[in-house]
Design a protein around this motif. Structure first.
Motif, short mmCIF file in Angstrom:
data_model
loop_
_atom_site.label_atom_id
_atom_site.label_comp_id
_atom_site.label_asym_id
_atom_site.label_seq_id
_atom_site.Cartn_x
_atom_site.Cartn_y
_atom_site.Cartn_z
N PRO A 104 0.32 -3.70 -8.45
CA PRO A 104 -0.14 -2.96 -9.65
C PRO A 104 0.35 -1.52 -9.68
O PRO A 104 0.63 -0.98 -10.75
N VAL A 105 0.47 -0.89 -8.49
CA VAL A 105 0.99 0.49 -8.45
C VAL A 105 2.44 0.52 -8.93
O VAL A 105 2.83 1.39 -9.71
N GLY A 106 3.23 -0.45 -8.47
CA GLY A 106 4.62 -0.53 -8.90
C GLY A 106 4.75 -0.75 -10.40
O GLY A 106 5.59 -0.15 -11.07
N VAL A 107 3.90 -1.63 -10.94
CA VAL A 107 3.90 -1.89 -12.38
C VAL A 107 3.52 -0.62 -13.15
O VAL A 107 4.14 -0.27 -14.16
N LEU A 108 2.50 0.09 -12.65
CA LEU A 108 2.07 1.32 -13.31
C LEU A 108 3.16 2.39 -13.28
O LEU A 108 3.31 3.16 -14.23
N LEU A 109 3.92 2.44 -12.19
CA LEU A 109 5.01 3.42 -12.09
C LEU A 109 6.05 3.19 -13.19
O LEU A 109 6.65 4.14 -13.69
N VAL A 110 6.24 1.92 -13.56
CA VAL A 110 7.20 1.59 -14.61
C VAL A 110 6.60 1.80 -16.00
O VAL A 110 7.19 2.45 -16.86
N THR A 111 5.41 1.27 -16.22
CA THR A 111 4.82 1.31 -17.57
C THR A 111 4.37 2.71 -17.97
O THR A 111 4.36 3.03 -19.16
N SER A 112 3.99 3.55 -16.99
CA SER A 112 3.50 4.89 -17.32
C SER A 112 4.62 5.93 -17.34
O SER A 112 4.36 7.11 -17.60
N ASP A 113 5.83 5.51 -17.06
CA ASP A 113 6.98 6.42 -17.11
C ASP A 113 7.17 6.94 -18.53
O ASP A 113 6.70 6.33 -19.50
N SER A 114 7.89 8.05 -18.66
CA SER A 114 8.10 8.66 -19.98
C SER A 114 8.80 7.69 -20.94
O SER A 114 8.64 7.80 -22.16
N GLU A 115 9.57 6.75 -20.39
CA GLU A 115 10.25 5.76 -21.22
C GLU A 115 9.58 4.39 -21.12
O GLU A 115 10.15 3.37 -21.55
N GLY A 116 8.38 4.35 -20.52
CA GLY A 116 7.67 3.10 -20.35
C GLY A 116 6.94 2.67 -21.60
O GLY A 116 6.94 3.36 -22.61
N VAL A 155 8.66 -3.17 -6.13
CA VAL A 155 8.22 -3.75 -7.40
C VAL A 155 8.76 -2.92 -8.57
O VAL A 155 9.26 -3.48 -9.56
N GLU A 156 8.68 -1.61 -8.44
CA GLU A 156 9.20 -0.73 -9.49
C GLU A 156 10.68 -0.99 -9.73
O GLU A 156 11.13 -1.12 -10.88
N SER A 157 11.45 -1.09 -8.65
CA SER A 157 12.88 -1.33 -8.76
C SER A 157 13.18 -2.68 -9.41
O SER A 157 14.07 -2.80 -10.26
N SER A 158 12.42 -3.71 -9.03
CA SER A 158 12.62 -5.06 -9.58
C SER A 158 12.34 -5.10 -11.07
O SER A 158 13.10 -5.69 -11.85
N LEU A 218 11.61 -9.92 -7.39
CA LEU A 218 10.33 -9.67 -6.73
C LEU A 218 10.19 -10.52 -5.47
O LEU A 218 9.66 -10.04 -4.45
N ILE A 219 10.66 -11.75 -5.52
CA ILE A 219 10.56 -12.64 -4.36
C ILE A 219 11.47 -12.14 -3.23
O ILE A 219 11.08 -12.14 -2.06
N ILE A 220 12.69 -11.72 -3.59
CA ILE A 220 13.59 -11.15 -2.58
C ILE A 220 12.96 -9.90 -1.98
O ILE A 220 13.01 -9.67 -0.76
N GLY A 221 12.35 -9.07 -2.83
CA GLY A 221 11.65 -7.88 -2.34
C GLY A 221 10.52 -8.23 -1.41
O GLY A 221 10.27 -7.53 -0.42
#
Length: 218
Positions: A33-45, A108-111, A146-149
């Motif tokens: 969830p932290v990784g997802v939030l890093l992406v969705t809460s970004d300025s371009e998220g 997760v963020e990278s994926s 995500l699975i590779i990660g």
């Protein structure tokens, strides 16, 4: 190698697997969830939240910057508070999770950032909510990565668990240090290293095969 040492190594192997798998599971419960939030809460998220993104980014960067051995020792009082002891395989799970969760968040963020933004925009234009975009588009589309990660994270945590042997963390790392290093039993050291390498290869191969099956682009 006598039967008692063989039994000890078998027990150490199960302890290593226990520490690695449980730590990975708990770290993913936090890191995903932290990784997802890093992406969705970004300025371009899809849900820009600059303050939240900055706070999470700082926390992840700080915790990732601390070498595991230092973290392992620094959190001994916290580990003792959580599980009642600072030695053994269960106690080692606490610092393993603290070290792995921010690492997993970055994976997760990278994926998720690899997902084609056009698909996300199309979902939003069709009226999908941010939660639906995350659960129905972002995560499914990023599943192979995500699975590779996850395989990478598992092998990294396995390496951390071996380091925990320095402070009596249990597992193969503890056996390698107590017998292979302190008592100069080279045979024990070789066997433990070979087992660790074998476990890493199994995790990596297993993760790659699952990722290939989940990749709908092929």
């Amino acid at each position: 190698m006598d039967s008692s040492m063989t039994t000890l190594i078998i027990q150490g192997t199960f302890e290593t697997l226990y520490m690695t798998l449980v730590s990975t599971l708990i770290a993913y419960i936090i890191g995903l969830p932290v990784g997802v939030l890093l992406v969705t809460s970004d300025s371009e998220g899809i849900v820009p939240m600059r303050l939240l993104n900055k706070v999470l980014d700082i926390i992840v960067n700080i915790t990732r910057s601390i070498p595991f051995l230092i973290l392992l020792i620094a959190v001994i009082p916290f580990t003792r508070f959580v599980v009642g002891t600072s030695i053994g395989s269960t106690a080692t799970i606490v610092p393993l999770v603290l070290a792995a969760a921010p690492f997993i968040a970055r994976l997760v963020e990278s994926s998720i950032k690899e997902v084609d933004y056009g698909i996300i925009e199309a979902s939003l234009s069709m009226g999908a909510s941010p939660l639906q975009v995350v659960t129905k588009v972002m995560i499914p589309e990023a599943k192979p990565s995500l699975i590779i990660g996850a395989a990478i994270a598992t092998t990294t945590i396995l390496g951390y668990s071996a380091m925990a042997g320095i402070v009596g963390g249990g597992g193969l790392g503890d056996i390698a240090i107590r017998f292979g290093y302190y008592r100069y039993e080279t045979g024990v050291m070789v066997v433990t290293v070979m087992l660790l390498v074998l476990i890493v290869q199994i995790f990596q191969e297993f993760g790659m095969k699952i990722a290939q099956k989940q990749d709908h682009r092929k």
